[in-house]
Write an enzyme that holds these catalytic residues in place. Sequence first.
Site, PDB file in Angstrom:
ATOM      1  N   GLY A  41      39.413  37.059  37.966  1.00 36.88           N
ATOM      2  CA  GLY A  41      39.331  38.742  38.002  1.00 36.88           C
ATOM      3  C   GLY A  41      38.822  39.033  39.454  1.00 36.88           C
ATOM      4  O   GLY A  41      38.057  40.217  39.165  1.00 36.88           O
ATOM      5  N   ARG A  45      49.586  43.412  44.342  1.00 40.02           N
ATOM      6  CA  ARG A  45      48.271  42.525  44.607  1.00 40.02           C
ATOM      7  C   ARG A  45      48.433  41.792  45.855  1.00 40.02           C
ATOM      8  O   ARG A  45      49.569  41.261  46.283  1.00 40.02           O
ATOM      9  CB  ARG A  45      47.966  41.498  43.460  1.00 40.02           C
ATOM     10  CG  ARG A  45      46.682  40.983  43.465  1.00 40.02           C
ATOM     11  CD  ARG A  45      46.482  40.005  42.482  1.00 40.02           C
ATOM     12  NE  ARG A  45      45.178  39.113  42.320  1.00 40.02           N
ATOM     13  CZ  ARG A  45      44.839  38.401  41.509  1.00 40.02           C
ATOM     14  NH1 ARG A  45      45.580  37.990  40.621  1.00 40.02           N
ATOM     15  NH2 ARG A  45      43.418  37.679  41.641  1.00 40.02           N
ATOM     16  N   TYR A  85      45.988  45.981  42.741  1.00 40.94           N
ATOM     17  CA  TYR A  85      44.968  45.168  41.960  1.00 40.94           C
ATOM     18  C   TYR A  85      43.528  45.594  42.422  1.00 40.94           C
ATOM     19  O   TYR A  85      42.419  45.644  41.879  1.00 40.94           O
ATOM     20  CB  TYR A  85      45.309  44.007  41.896  1.00 40.94           C
ATOM     21  CG  TYR A  85      44.338  43.012  40.924  1.00 40.94           C
ATOM     22  CD1 TYR A  85      44.770  42.589  39.688  1.00 40.94           C
ATOM     23  CD2 TYR A  85      43.409  42.291  41.736  1.00 40.94           C
ATOM     24  CE1 TYR A  85      43.937  41.550  38.926  1.00 40.94           C
ATOM     25  CE2 TYR A  85      42.609  41.554  41.126  1.00 40.94           C
ATOM     26  CZ  TYR A  85      42.793  41.062  39.844  1.00 40.94           C
ATOM     27  OH  TYR A  85      41.991  40.227  39.251  1.00 40.94           O
ATOM     28  N   SER A 133      38.216  47.819  29.303  1.00 42.19           N
ATOM     29  CA  SER A 133      39.302  47.134  30.090  1.00 42.19           C
ATOM     30  C   SER A 133      38.611  46.366  31.555  1.00 42.19           C
ATOM     31  O   SER A 133      39.232  45.771  32.323  1.00 42.19           O
ATOM     32  CB  SER A 133      40.282  48.336  30.744  1.00 42.19           C
ATOM     33  OG  SER A 133      39.470  49.047  31.392  1.00 42.19           O
ATOM     34  N   MET A 193      37.469  41.786  28.385  1.00 39.53           N
ATOM     35  CA  MET A 193      38.877  41.319  28.184  1.00 39.53           C
ATOM     36  C   MET A 193      38.700  39.651  28.137  1.00 39.53           C
ATOM     37  O   MET A 193      39.512  39.192  27.180  1.00 39.53           O
ATOM     38  CB  MET A 193      39.921  41.634  29.232  1.00 39.53           C
ATOM     39  CG  MET A 193      40.247  43.274  29.253  1.00 39.53           C
ATOM     40  SD  MET A 193      41.271  43.537  30.640  1.00 39.53           S
ATOM     41  CE  MET A 193      43.082  42.456  29.873  1.00 39.53           C
ATOM     42  N   SER A 195      49.769  39.777  39.047  1.00 39.65           N
ATOM     43  CA  SER A 195      49.533  40.884  39.890  1.00 39.65           C
ATOM     44  C   SER A 195      48.342  41.886  39.109  1.00 39.65           C
ATOM     45  O   SER A 195      48.083  43.008  39.594  1.00 39.65           O
ATOM     46  CB  SER A 195      50.710  41.773  40.322  1.00 39.65           C
ATOM     47  OG  SER A 195      51.365  40.750  41.210  1.00 39.65           O
ATOM     48  N   HIS A 236      58.534  41.822  34.652  1.00 40.24           N
ATOM     49  CA  HIS A 236      58.519  41.377  35.856  1.00 40.24           C
ATOM     50  C   HIS A 236      59.675  41.538  36.664  1.00 40.24           C
ATOM     51  O   HIS A 236      59.887  40.742  37.539  1.00 40.24           O
ATOM     52  CB  HIS A 236      58.144  39.895  35.784  1.00 40.24           C
ATOM     53  CG  HIS A 236      56.522  39.509  35.197  1.00 40.24           C
ATOM     54  ND1 HIS A 236      55.563  40.217  35.786  1.00 40.24           N
ATOM     55  CD2 HIS A 236      56.254  38.579  34.256  1.00 40.24           C
ATOM     56  CE1 HIS A 236      54.596  39.814  35.109  1.00 40.24           C
ATOM     57  NE2 HIS A 236      54.729  38.590  34.135  1.00 40.24           N
ATOM     58  N   PHE A 288      36.807  43.438  33.355  1.00 43.80           N
ATOM     59  CA  PHE A 288      37.274  41.919  33.183  1.00 43.80           C
ATOM     60  C   PHE A 288      36.329  41.142  32.127  1.00 43.80           C
ATOM     61  O   PHE A 288      37.059  40.375  31.294  1.00 43.80           O
ATOM     62  CB  PHE A 288      37.047  41.263  34.549  1.00 43.80           C
ATOM     63  CG  PHE A 288      37.721  39.818  34.479  1.00 43.80           C
ATOM     64  CD1 PHE A 288      39.160  39.322  34.628  1.00 43.80           C
ATOM     65  CD2 PHE A 288      36.746  38.734  34.563  1.00 43.80           C
ATOM     66  CE1 PHE A 288      39.366  38.142  34.430  1.00 43.80           C
ATOM     67  CE2 PHE A 288      37.094  37.606  34.454  1.00 43.80           C
ATOM     68  CZ  PHE A 288      38.439  36.974  34.627  1.00 43.80           C
TER      69      PHE A 288
END
Length: 290
Positions: free
Chosen positions: A251, A121, A184, A219, A224, A45, A99, A221
């Site tokens: 992403g 998400r 998300y 941060s 990362m 998520s 989680h 996508f």
Amino acid sequence: MTFNYFTRKGIRFDTKTYSEESLSYAENGFDVWDDDIYNVTYPKSGTNWMIQILNLIKHKGDATLSNTVPIYSRSPWYETVMGQTQIKDLVPPRIMSSHLPINMFAKSFFKSKAKIIYTVRNPRDILVSLFHFTKIYKMYSEIEQFQDFLDDFLQGNAMYGSWFEHVKGWMQMKDDSRFFFIAYEELLQDLRGSVVRICKFLGQEELDDAQIDLVVEHSAFKAMKENKMSNWSLLTSELLDHAKGSFLRKGIAGDWKNLFTVAQSESFNKVYQEKMKYINTTFYWENDNH
């Protein structure tokens, strides 16, 4: 979904990552501190994305830690066997991931001033992401047909159980001042605005525009995916088959449309409507017609 698991409170946990003892300690023995920040999600998520964001906010955009410490060590999953060995190395305020469903979360949290950020998400995209993940994560013993995978997901026979129950459980806290939820898809749509909102929730409004820009930059996508401390490429081939794909895949939102048939989409929608009809929340993807 074929993997070696044991069951606790009706939920499946894989035997390589968890133990009865680690989960019991997480729920009943773990000491939550008032300045703790918990990054809680159902798998796939945006957990890693939020780890990156929260650590960058903590360090006011300075990416030194994010570029030198693996993401799973920066914010360990506090319910895992490995995570519980890493927590002692965290510098307060501790940022930890989880989680766990709400009924298995640390009891000490509910008597604390600690905060939870819960990222949700579109479950269709979660399902597709999980399906691709099983191809590279060696804990899963065989590749299944997508239809079988879909059926298991809708019946709650996934690791961490039912997405529907996970979300409905945690959303009971949506009006609690210690709880912040974000989609998300919101992060994708407006990362900077989302970072500003998260800063406000955490009481970190002192970050200036330049520092917020750095949080957003590091941060993103692409940043990362190219950062070996964030993309899980350091994980051994005994756990991840890097030749078959990457941990950070696309992403994006809406990838489910590339895999679901019309019939699968209709059956998913039917279950979704039934399971979520009494939840008094409209999620971002529902407005976006995803």
